[in-house]
Motif scaffolding. Structure first.
Motif, mmCIF file in Angstrom:
data_model
loop_
_atom_site.group_PDB
_atom_site.id
_atom_site.type_symbol
_atom_site.label_atom_id
_atom_site.label_comp_id
_atom_site.label_asym_id
_atom_site.label_seq_id
_atom_site.Cartn_x
_atom_site.Cartn_y
_atom_site.Cartn_z
ATOM 1 N N GLU A 1 60.782 19.444 63.721
ATOM 2 C CA GLU A 1 59.697 18.245 63.201
ATOM 3 C C GLU A 1 58.468 18.916 63.024
ATOM 4 O O GLU A 1 57.775 18.558 61.613
ATOM 5 N N LEU A 2 57.858 19.662 63.561
ATOM 6 C CA LEU A 2 56.381 20.208 63.689
ATOM 7 C C LEU A 2 56.569 21.238 62.213
ATOM 8 O O LEU A 2 55.530 21.199 61.251
ATOM 9 N N ASN B 1 55.421 19.984 54.707
ATOM 10 C CA ASN B 1 54.868 18.940 54.146
ATOM 11 C C ASN B 1 53.403 18.767 53.796
ATOM 12 O O ASN B 1 52.803 18.472 52.446
ATOM 13 N N ALA B 2 52.677 19.203 54.622
ATOM 14 C CA ALA B 2 51.298 19.205 54.727
ATOM 15 C C ALA B 2 50.917 20.424 53.623
ATOM 16 O O ALA B 2 49.938 19.962 52.603
ATOM 17 N N GLN C 1 58.677 21.024 59.567
ATOM 18 C CA GLN C 1 58.687 20.228 58.466
ATOM 19 C C GLN C 1 57.410 19.712 58.129
ATOM 20 O O GLN C 1 57.176 19.463 57.044
ATOM 21 N N ASP C 2 56.687 19.026 59.178
ATOM 22 C CA ASP C 2 55.438 18.367 58.743
ATOM 23 C C ASP C 2 54.562 19.389 58.292
ATOM 24 O O ASP C 2 53.688 19.116 57.309
#
Length: 343
Positions: free
Chosen positions: A163-164, A170-171, A166-167
């Motif tokens: 998740e980190l 995205n950022a 992917q985040d």
């Protein structure tokens, strides 16, 4: 404010093709190392355990590393921070360990470190400042004195790491899109494309360095990459602003001459800005310890290549895209002498 002023314009655009070829080769090499070697992702992305322990004496990092490897960990990261007595351990998830076994890995490691330091683990109860009963494991020797102190334990599961990652991606994408929209609105689409190519050039070069040398890529390094994106685009905006200003002033100058003058006239400002920033980054690199080391390394690479890309990539790509005076300056409409009267 200027340290100096160059009277004669430096013909940067005369050598734009050569520098663009160098940039393209460097970019391709960085992409190759990214796909061939890959990034050495930290525990935040892969999952694992971070422990901070403190010894009453200077810690023997090699002995600690050997003890942890004996528990089945492949290449655990053991570093000192703060003082020679403080040790940080980064432990990857052991293959086959699941659920509770993975979460309890820190307790097994602590027991092994305690045993290696001629101590034994005991359950100790204490009262916090709020009056709460706290039970923790303590490593004590035969005299009852605490030898190895466990200060901090953080466990990151594989799902959280994904998740980190992917985040973070995205950022990065959101920053690129935001910068492109901003430049397209403030200037013109050709400048937006040129600046994005230069910014992506900087980002890929940083990632290429980390892939080639297999430096640890952590959340702090990702923050440095995002900071470099904003920092690099700021330099491009300064040059583009001066190009627009020169198009208004230098009516008879060619596009090459306008860009050369814009870059030459901003060199002093570039040295002041980037020099002061690099001084602060250098202090983090030298005195920030292991926690800030790769953060400062990423910023240093980004600052150096940010200067290069703003001059030889952004400005040159804008020139190759055919930027001209009419792109930035609206033509003045001639006033109707008849003032709209019809005879």
């Amino acid at each position: 404010m200027e340290f100096f002023r160059i009277r004669k314009d430096i013909p940067f655009m005369r050598h734009a093709l050569v520098f663009n070829v160098v940039s393209a080769l460097t970019f391709v090499a960085a992409v190759f190392f990214l796909f061939h070697n890959g990034l050495h992702l930290s525990i935040e992305f892969k999952g694992g355990t971070v422990m901070e322990v403190k010894y009453p004496h200077a810690a023997n990092l090699e002995a600690i590393r050997h003890t942890v490897e004996g528990l089945g960990y492949d290449q655990p990261e053991v570093t000192s921070f703060g003082t020679a007595r403080d040790v940080m351990l980064r432990l990857p998830i052991v293959q086959g360990a699941q659920g509770k076994d993975a979460a309890n890995a820190s307790q097994k490691v602590f027991e092994a470190l305690c045993k290696a330091d001629q101590g034994s683990v005991k359950r100790v109860e204490s009262v916090s400042a709020k009056g709460e009963q706290i039970a923790k494991s303590a490593c004590v020797d035969a005299a009852g004195a605490e030898t190895v102190q466990l200060n901090k334990v953080e466990f990151v599961g594989p799902q959280v790491g994904d998740e980190l990652a992917q985040d973070g991606l995205n950022a990065l994408v959101m920053v690129v899109i935001g910068v492109m929209i901003y430049l397209a609105v403030r200037f013109e689409w050709k400048y937006a494309v040129a600046a994005i190519i230069a910014n992506l050039h900087d980002v890929v070069i940083i990632l290429g360095f980390f892939a080639f040398f297999q430096w640890e890529f952590s959340l702090t390094v990702l923050a440095a990459v995002l900071a470099v994106l904003g920092y690099s685009v700021n330099e491009s905006v300064v040059i583009f602003d001066r190009i627009r200003e020169n198009f208004r002033k230098q009516r008879k100058a060619s596009v090459h001459e306008v860009i050369d003058n814009a870059i030459t006239s901003t060199i002093s400002r570039t040295i002041i800005t980037h020099g002061c920033t690099q001084m602060m980054v250098l202090s983090m690199l030298l005195f920030g310890g292991p926690t800030l080391h790769y953060f400062a390394v990423a910023l240093t690479i980004g600052i150096c290549f940010g200067i290069y890309s703003s001059v030889f990539v952004a400005a040159a790509v804008a020139m190759w895209l055919g930027v001209k005076r009419e792109d930035l300056i609206k033509p003045v409409k001639e006033k109707d002498e008849t003032d709209g009267a019809v005879v």
